[in-house]
Design an enzyme around this catalytic site. Structure first.
Site, PDB file in Angstrom:
ATOM      1  N   ASP A 122      -2.242  -9.906  -7.793  1.00  0.00           N
ATOM      2  CA  ASP A 122      -1.859 -11.217  -7.214  1.00  0.00           C
ATOM      3  C   ASP A 122      -2.670 -12.277  -7.963  1.00  0.00           C
ATOM      4  O   ASP A 122      -3.661 -12.811  -7.429  1.00  0.00           O
ATOM      5  CB  ASP A 122      -2.213 -11.266  -5.719  1.00  0.00           C
TER       6      ASP A 122
ATOM      7  N   GLU B  24      -7.171   2.021  -2.420  1.00  0.00           N
ATOM      8  CA  GLU B  24      -7.690   0.658  -2.627  1.00  0.00           C
ATOM      9  C   GLU B  24      -8.588   0.307  -1.437  1.00  0.00           C
ATOM     10  O   GLU B  24      -9.804   0.253  -1.553  1.00  0.00           O
ATOM     11  CB  GLU B  24      -6.531  -0.338  -2.752  1.00  0.00           C
TER      12      GLU B  24
HETATM   13  N1  ADE Z   1      -3.868  -5.785  -3.299  1.00  0.00           N
HETATM   14  C1  ADE Z   1      -2.928  -5.524  -2.375  1.00  0.00           C
HETATM   15  N2  ADE Z   1      -3.005  -4.402  -1.640  1.00  0.00           N
HETATM   16  C2  ADE Z   1      -2.072  -4.114  -0.731  1.00  0.00           C
HETATM   17  N3  ADE Z   1      -1.023  -4.893  -0.482  1.00  0.00           N
HETATM   18  C3  ADE Z   1      -0.910  -6.025  -1.188  1.00  0.00           C
HETATM   19  N4  ADE Z   1       0.023  -7.007  -1.141  1.00  0.00           N
HETATM   20  C4  ADE Z   1      -0.316  -7.922  -2.045  1.00  0.00           C
HETATM   21  N5  ADE Z   1      -1.462  -7.582  -2.665  1.00  0.00           N
HETATM   22  C5  ADE Z   1      -1.839  -6.395  -2.151  1.00  0.00           C
HETATM   23 ZN    ZN Z   2      -0.750  -4.583  -5.140  1.00  0.00          ZN
END
Ligand code: ADE
Ligand code: ZN
Length: 322
Positions: free
Chosen positions: A271, A192
């Site tokens: 999220d 990511e």
């Molecule tokens: N997108 C994300 N990447 C890593 N840790 C997280 N914690 C909450 N959202 C996250």
């Molecule tokens: Zn996540």
């Protein structure tokens, strides 16, 4: 129109699912100032580091078992109304410790919310305990040890989230060994914030059945082929990736390329209110912007249920509901 499609989600952080209005209500209750992280009814952040700060501030507004029961129930009710039959929620005992609640009360509250939502709509849910990478290997091992010994049937897996740029995956190998030895399902955030080598390290060191995001594997065709070959399931979160600048826009997102290369992919919200999304919007994006047919979206939902950290009887029941 994807509203009538049945859905399943493997990747949503519970504290990341708090609507801003609920955060404001909690802040009023506990007398906390919110200007630093909510403005004009929306969360404010501008990069991953400030996103994590806002996320931590919101987490600090949930301080009792009841707070967590109500948050969980409200999120799952909304998800069920959008057609979801299954949800895996990432939960952070670290957040409970930070407010003095304690991990057992935290998990008990979330469990109550899960049961209440299941009674109302039939939605199934499991918890995946998350260790926070930026808090270091010892803390992540603590979270794994908690997950391994909690003996709560709703705790089904272990994950590591947080800042992927911190430390090497190998630093956290012991935490994953603890979780795997306890029979928990294994998934890890990788690919990511960091690139393909992070995904390769995760595969080599952690041996997960699923990867959170994993989308930057697309930078290495050999790695994409390996993911397809090994059948590792990606928990893909397109709206989150664009909001955090992992890809410039949805047109540049590699979901279609990964799926076309034979990688197992699923749709997730990560999220949701922080990224102005929802599971329903992710299905909609995949349909309208990425051109996935309803049959292809159904296949992603089946992939999610096939990869869910549930017993076989529950899996068969879920598949029958699609
Ligand atoms: N997108 C994300 N990447 C890593 N840790 C997280 N914690 C909450 N959202 C996250
Ligand atoms: Zn996540």
């Amino acid at each position: 129109m994807t509203r009538m499609l049945k859905k399943a989600e493997l990747h949503c952080h519970l504290e990341g699912a708090v609507p801003p209005a609920l955060a404001l209500a909690q802040a009023r209750r506990y007398g906390v100032a919110t200007d630093a992280f909510v403005q004009g009814g929306a969360y404010v952040w501008h990069d991953f580091t400030s996103f994590l700060a806002a996320y931590d501030a919101v987490s600090g507004l949930f301080r009792s078992e009841d707070d967590y029961a109500l948050l969980t129930e409200a999120y799952l009710d909304e998800l069920a109304a959008a057609g979801a039959v299954y949800s895996e929620l990432f939960v952070s005992p670290d957040h409970a410790e930070a407010v003095g609640l304690g991990a057992d009360a935290y998990v008990a509250g979330i469990g109550r919310g899960i049961e209440a939502a299941r009674m109302r709509s039939g939605i199934e849910c499991r918890m995946v305990v998350v260790g926070l990478r930026h808090r270091g290997p010892e803390r992540v091992e603590w979270a794994a040890h908690y997950a391994a010994t909690a003996r709560n049937p709703l705790i089904a897996g272990f994950n590591m989230a947080g800042d992927e740029r911190m430390g090497a995956v190998a630093d956290f190998a012991r935490a994953f060994d603890i979780a795997r030895d306890a029979g928990l399902g294994i998934t890890i955030h990788a690919g990511e914030l960091s690139g393909a080598s992070s995904v390769r390290d995760a595969l080599d060191v952690v041996r997960p059945t699923r990867i959170g995001h994993g989308v930057r594997a697309v930078e290495d065709p050999g790695l994409v082929a390996r993911l397809a070959e090994e059948g590792v399931v990606l928990e893909v979160c397109p709206g989150s990736n664009v909001a955090l600048g992992v890809f410039p826009d949805l047109a540049a997102h590699p979901l279609r390329r990964l799926q076309a290369a034979g990688v197992k992919v699923t749709l997730n919200s990560d999220d949701p209110p922080f990224f102005k999304t929802s599971l329903e919007r992710e299905y909609d994006i995949a349909s309208r912007i990425m051109g996935f047919s309803d049959e292809e979206l159904d296949a992603m939902t089946r992939t999610a249920i096939a990869a869910a950290f549930v017993d076989e009887e529950t899996r068969v029941g879920l598949l029958a509901r699609l």
